[in-house]
Design a protein around this motif. Structure first.
Motif, PDB file in Angstrom:
ATOM      1  N   LEU A   1       0.820  -1.207   0.000  1.00  0.00           N
ATOM      2  CA  LEU A   1       0.000   0.000   0.000  1.00  0.00           C
ATOM      3  C   LEU A   1       0.854   1.258   0.000  1.00  0.00           C
ATOM      4  O   LEU A   1       0.566   2.214  -0.736  1.00  0.00           O
ATOM      5  CB  LEU A   1      -0.932  -0.006   1.217  1.00  0.00           C
ATOM      6  N   LEU A   2       1.895   1.299   0.829  1.00  0.00           N
ATOM      7  CA  LEU A   2       2.732   2.498   0.893  1.00  0.00           C
ATOM      8  C   LEU A   2       3.375   2.790  -0.449  1.00  0.00           C
ATOM      9  O   LEU A   2       3.450   3.958  -0.872  1.00  0.00           O
ATOM     10  CB  LEU A   2       3.808   2.326   1.968  1.00  0.00           C
ATOM     11  N   MET A   3       3.808   1.757  -1.163  1.00  0.00           N
ATOM     12  CA  MET A   3       4.407   1.950  -2.480  1.00  0.00           C
ATOM     13  C   MET A   3       3.382   2.478  -3.468  1.00  0.00           C
ATOM     14  O   MET A   3       3.681   3.358  -4.291  1.00  0.00           O
ATOM     15  CB  MET A   3       5.002   0.633  -2.983  1.00  0.00           C
ATOM     16  N   ARG A   4       2.162   1.994  -3.385  1.00  0.00           N
ATOM     17  CA  ARG A   4       1.103   2.503  -4.279  1.00  0.00           C
ATOM     18  C   ARG A   4       0.878   3.990  -4.053  1.00  0.00           C
ATOM     19  O   ARG A   4       0.771   4.771  -4.996  1.00  0.00           O
ATOM     20  CB  ARG A   4      -0.213   1.763  -4.012  1.00  0.00           C
ATOM     21  N   LEU A   5       0.808   4.374  -2.779  1.00  0.00           N
ATOM     22  CA  LEU A   5       0.570   5.780  -2.474  1.00  0.00           C
ATOM     23  C   LEU A   5       1.733   6.665  -2.922  1.00  0.00           C
ATOM     24  O   LEU A   5       1.517   7.774  -3.437  1.00  0.00           O
ATOM     25  CB  LEU A   5       0.329   5.945  -0.971  1.00  0.00           C
ATOM     26  N   LEU A   6       2.957   6.184  -2.749  1.00  0.00           N
ATOM     27  CA  LEU A   6       4.118   6.963  -3.174  1.00  0.00           C
ATOM     28  C   LEU A   6       4.138   7.143  -4.689  1.00  0.00           C
ATOM     29  O   LEU A   6       4.484   8.226  -5.195  1.00  0.00           O
ATOM     30  CB  LEU A   6       5.408   6.279  -2.710  1.00  0.00           C
ATOM     31  N   ILE A   7       3.751   6.102  -5.437  1.00  0.00           N
ATOM     32  CA  ILE A   7       3.709   6.208  -6.894  1.00  0.00           C
ATOM     33  C   ILE A   7       2.681   7.249  -7.324  1.00  0.00           C
ATOM     34  O   ILE A   7       2.933   8.076  -8.213  1.00  0.00           O
ATOM     35  CB  ILE A   7       3.390   4.838  -7.518  1.00  0.00           C
ATOM     36  N   ILE A   8       1.517   7.238  -6.684  1.00  0.00           N
ATOM     37  CA  ILE A   8       0.480   8.213  -7.032  1.00  0.00           C
ATOM     38  C   ILE A   8       0.925   9.620  -6.651  1.00  0.00           C
ATOM     39  O   ILE A   8       0.683  10.591  -7.396  1.00  0.00           O
ATOM     40  CB  ILE A   8      -0.838   7.845  -6.346  1.00  0.00           C
ATOM     41  N   CYS A   9       1.594   9.776  -5.500  1.00  0.00           N
ATOM     42  CA  CYS A   9       2.084  11.099  -5.096  1.00  0.00           C
ATOM     43  C   CYS A   9       3.103  11.637  -6.097  1.00  0.00           C
ATOM     44  O   CYS A   9       3.032  12.808  -6.506  1.00  0.00           O
ATOM     45  CB  CYS A   9       2.712  11.022  -3.708  1.00  0.00           C
ATOM     46  N   ALA A  10       4.045  10.788  -6.506  1.00  0.00           N
ATOM     47  CA  ALA A  10       5.043  11.219  -7.482  1.00  0.00           C
ATOM     48  C   ALA A  10       4.391  11.568  -8.805  1.00  0.00           C
ATOM     49  O   ALA A  10       4.735  12.576  -9.453  1.00  0.00           O
ATOM     50  CB  ALA A  10       6.086  10.118  -7.679  1.00  0.00           C
ATOM     51  N   SER A  11       3.418  10.768  -9.231  1.00  0.00           N
ATOM     52  CA  SER A  11       2.708  11.047 -10.488  1.00  0.00           C
ATOM     53  C   SER A  11       1.954  12.366 -10.398  1.00  0.00           C
ATOM     54  O   SER A  11       1.895  13.131 -11.373  1.00  0.00           O
ATOM     55  CB  SER A  11       1.743   9.901 -10.803  1.00  0.00           C
ATOM     56  N   ALA A  12       1.362  12.647  -9.226  1.00  0.00           N
ATOM     57  CA  ALA A  12       0.627  13.897  -9.050  1.00  0.00           C
ATOM     58  C   ALA A  12       1.547  15.100  -9.184  1.00  0.00           C
ATOM     59  O   ALA A  12       1.197  16.101  -9.837  1.00  0.00           O
ATOM     60  CB  ALA A  12      -0.073  13.908  -7.690  1.00  0.00           C
ATOM     61  N   PHE A  13       2.735  15.032  -8.598  1.00  0.00           N
ATOM     62  CA  PHE A  13       3.694  16.133  -8.727  1.00  0.00           C
ATOM     63  C   PHE A  13       4.107  16.318 -10.192  1.00  0.00           C
ATOM     64  O   PHE A  13       4.221  17.446 -10.674  1.00  0.00           O
ATOM     65  CB  PHE A  13       4.924  15.860  -7.865  1.00  0.00           C
ATOM     66  N   ILE A  14       4.324  15.229 -10.900  1.00  0.00           N
ATOM     67  CA  ILE A  14       4.728  15.326 -12.305  1.00  0.00           C
ATOM     68  C   ILE A  14       3.616  15.948 -13.140  1.00  0.00           C
ATOM     69  O   ILE A  14       3.856  16.846 -13.962  1.00  0.00           O
ATOM     70  CB  ILE A  14       5.094  13.933 -12.844  1.00  0.00           C
ATOM     71  N   VAL A  15       2.394  15.489 -12.942  1.00  0.00           N
ATOM     72  CA  VAL A  15       1.261  16.017 -13.717  1.00  0.00           C
ATOM     73  C   VAL A  15       1.038  17.488 -13.424  1.00  0.00           C
ATOM     74  O   VAL A  15       0.840  18.300 -14.347  1.00  0.00           O
ATOM     75  CB  VAL A  15      -0.011  15.200 -13.409  1.00  0.00           C
ATOM     76  N   VAL A  16       1.053  17.853 -12.141  1.00  0.00           N
ATOM     77  CA  VAL A  16       0.829  19.252 -11.771  1.00  0.00           C
ATOM     78  C   VAL A  16       1.924  20.149 -12.345  1.00  0.00           C
ATOM     79  O   VAL A  16       1.649  21.229 -12.874  1.00  0.00           O
ATOM     80  CB  VAL A  16       0.758  19.385 -10.234  1.00  0.00           C
TER      81      VAL A  16
END
Length: 256
Positions: A34-49
């Motif tokens: 779960l923690l890895m999933r959340l970190l991937i989404i957080c990193a993707s969010a920063f890239i998209v923004v």
């Protein structure tokens, strides 16, 4: 901004083309903790923004599909700029929603409550993941002080649970197994002890039938609240970063 979209339409097409792959990747995140999933989404969010802010505040490059990184020169903050800010905030809100959704999407939720008027009575509620799984609950009490007087697992969701297997039932422990626990179902386990209901210990595990190996977790309300609190903090940081980058690039050309 509209001129930028017209001159850089291949970028928009590329983003839309990548959407199905992104969705498939998200659905397959169950192969990770779960923690890895959340970190991937957080990193993707920063890239998209970051990409969106740079795209909104950059001067379109000449030619097909190019865009530059030089901030666009503007006269004042108008309606178009306000719409861009709203878009950025909407993306940040979408990232927060996706993160909170992820906490429960691939995981099973467990809630244990006690009855105020009857301190020896309690209830266990188990809500399924969006992925069917075999679930095992192991209940136990401190020996020899507290005994299990009654335990009656049953389906209480829209879709009934046909078979709930109770194994190794004795005065101090019980094992409850549900096969193919799926989204439309819910398991309720009312119980009664010889002592306080909160003395019942619960161990739980879930396994996907297709692979027999997964990182599906069973989360109680406290852990879900902890994850959600951290997600909201991340959402605030993401918004501050996005708005700070936007206004930096918006006002920087005026002074240079």
């Amino acid at each position: 901004m509209w001129d930028y979209v017209k001159k850089n339409w291949p970028i928009a097409i590329a983003v839309l083309a990548a959407a199905p792959s992104a969705l498939a990747t998200y659905l397959n995140l169950i192969a990770m903790p779960l923690l890895m999933r959340l970190l991937i989404i957080c990193a993707s969010a920063f890239i998209v923004v970051t990409f969106v802010v740079i795209a909104l505040t950059s001067i379109p490059a000449r030619g097909i599909g190019g865009f530059g990184s030089e901030p666009a020169k503007r006269h004042k903050f108008g309606l178009a700029s306000a719409c861009e800010v709203v878009l950025i905030l909407a993306i940040c809100a979408g990232a927060v929603y996706l993160l909170t959704y992820t906490v429960t999407y691939h995981n099973i939720t467990l809630n244990q409550t006690t009855v105020r008027r009857e301190p020896t009575a309690g209830m266990i509620e188990l809500r399924p993941s969006y992925v069917p799984a075999d679930v095992t609950l192991i209940l136990s009490t401190p020996q020899p002080d507290v005994r299990i007087l009654d335990v009656r697992p049953q389906g209480c969701g829209d879709d009934p649970i046909n078979a709930v297997n109770i194994q190794d039932l004795n005065d101090f422990s019980a094992t409850i197994r549900v096969d193919e626990f799926k989204q439309s179902q819910k398991l309720c386990v009312p119980y009664r002890l010889s002592g306080r209901a909160d003395h019942l210990s619960i161990r739980a595990k879930a396994t996907m039938k297709e692979t027999k190996v997964s990182y599906m977790e069973i989360l109680n309300n406290d852990r879900i609240g902890m994850y959600n609190q951290r997600v909201y903090v991340f959402g605030g940081v993401l918004c501050l970063f996005a708005l700070g980058l936007f206004f930096l690039r918006f006002y920087w050309p005026r002074h240079n």
